[in-house]
Design an enzyme around this catalytic site. Structure first.
Site, PDB file in Angstrom:
ATOM      1  CB  THR A 237      -0.759  -0.041   1.209  1.00 15.17           C
ATOM      2  OG1 THR A 237      -1.242   1.320   1.368  1.00 15.17           O
ATOM      3  CG2 THR A 237       0.020  -0.122   2.356  1.00 15.17           C
TER       4      THR A 237
ATOM      5  CE1 TYR B 146      -3.498  -2.124   5.291  1.00 14.91           C
ATOM      6  CE2 TYR B 146      -3.314   0.278   4.733  1.00 14.91           C
ATOM      7  CZ  TYR B 146      -3.609  -1.179   4.308  1.00 14.91           C
ATOM      8  OH  TYR B 146      -3.635  -1.339   3.120  1.00 14.91           O
TER       9      TYR B 146
END
Ligand code: UDP
Length: 327
Positions: free
Chosen positions: A114, A138
């Site tokens: 990501t 995250y």
């Protein structure tokens, strides 16, 4: 050649599974259905299990040639409130999967990473060389696993591609599958819902950013463009190039940014209805601007995004109408 798509009943994994099959690969899905949907796995062999369940995984891994790993938790806000859940699955569970794969002789691995690994970037567009300083658990959990893949490639010869997605959105144009999240927190499905009579009003998370219209800018990438990049990543691994020491990081974005207000305009163009909205406060952890430099994906994988924001919104709208009609 058989590919194990781990997290194949999820949003991006289910689209990648179809692209792989379309390109001639045999595909097996592995998913614990905690956030995935049986509906998205329809038509595929699905093994139900957790990534940390070695006993379940090993015989499945023994029958495949490569692994694609999509089984991550991916809500930034939730990761701030419940980091334990994120480190347990995205780090501990993922390492267990990686070790099981290594021990059963797998040497090709594609990972859903990501742009959250970059944190708040100093330069836009973001290249793969930008510092990796995530600002939420995250992003930190994804970066940890990226580091493991780099180390495993050097030490054990396990070759990998780490695909750093920008904002995945849209739905498969054939209409069978699309974005399903529970709860839904993403801008495009929420803006589409806010343009219908029954949907809740959209809250704009901050209009005081240092951007031309004050709202955050993101690089929205169609999920089928992402899926295509996964096939190319696998083909890259099959070719056996040794660039980047055996573990390659690639940005997947369009190189074009759109503000929240521009996305709302695109939604109104497609639905013909206004998006009911209210201005809200900034959401913690949101960088003002995230836009990819996608040049490396072009050079190394021969990949560029083909679909526009209008394509993303219209495919998402078609899928939403189909889902809400119950078909
Ligand atoms: N956003 C918003 N209202 C919402 C959901 C999202 O204003 O209800 C904004 C969010 O602040 C961000 C952009 O839309 O700037 C994209 O957010 P999304 O959650 O879709 O993806 P993320 O960037 O968090 O991966």
């Amino acid at each position: 050649m058989t590919i194990l798509v781990v997290g194949g009943a999820g949003y991006v994994g289910s689209h990648a599974a179809r692209s792989l099959r379309h390109s001639g690969y045999k595909v097996v899905l592995y998913d614990n259905l905690s956030t995935g949907f049986r509906r998205l796995a329809q038509g595929f062999e699905l093994v139900e299990g957790d990534i940390a369940d070695e006993a379940k995984l090993r015989p499945v891994l023994a029958s495949v040639d490569a692994v694609m790993h999509f089984a991550g938790h991916a809500y930034v806000g939730e990761s701030v409130e419940n980091p334990r859940k994120y480190f347990r699955n995205n780090v501990l569970g993922a390492l267990s999967l990686l070790n099981s794969a290594l021990d059963t002789g797998i040497r090709r691995f594609v990972f859903s990473s990501t742009c959250a690994v970059y944190g708040i970037p100093e330069q836009i567009p973001i290249t793969e060389q930008a510092p990796r300083e995530p600002v939420n658990p995250y992003g930190a959990s994804k970066l940890f696993f990226e580091n493991a893949l780099e180390a495993y490639s050097r030490a054990y010869g396990l070759r990998s591609v780490r695909l750093r997605y920008f904002n995945a959105a849209g739905a498969d144009e054939r209409g069978e599958i699309g974005e399903l999240h529970d709860p839904e927190t993403h801008l495009i499905p929420l803006a589409l819902a806010a343009s219908t009579e029954s949907g809740p009003e959209l809250q704009i998370h901050g209009s005081d950013y240092a951007t031309p219209d004050g709202t955050c800018i993101r690089d929205y990438i169609h999920v089928n463009d992402l899926a295509d990049a996964h096939v190319r990543a696998l083909q890259y691994l099959e070719r056996g190039d040794e660039k980047d020491g055996g573990s390659l990081a690639i940005n997947l974005g369009t190189g074009r940014g759109h503000s929240v207000l521009e996305v709302m305009q695109a939604v109104e163009n497609v639905t013909g209805q206004s998006v009911r909205r209210k201005m809200g406060l900034r959401r913690p952890g949101d960088p003002p601007v995230l836009v990819a430099d996608p040049a490396k994906a072009q050079t190394v994988l021969g990949w560029t995004a083909k679909r526009s924001l209008a394509d993303i919104v219209s495919s998402a709208w078609t899928w939403m109408q189909k889902t809400s009609s119950g078909s």
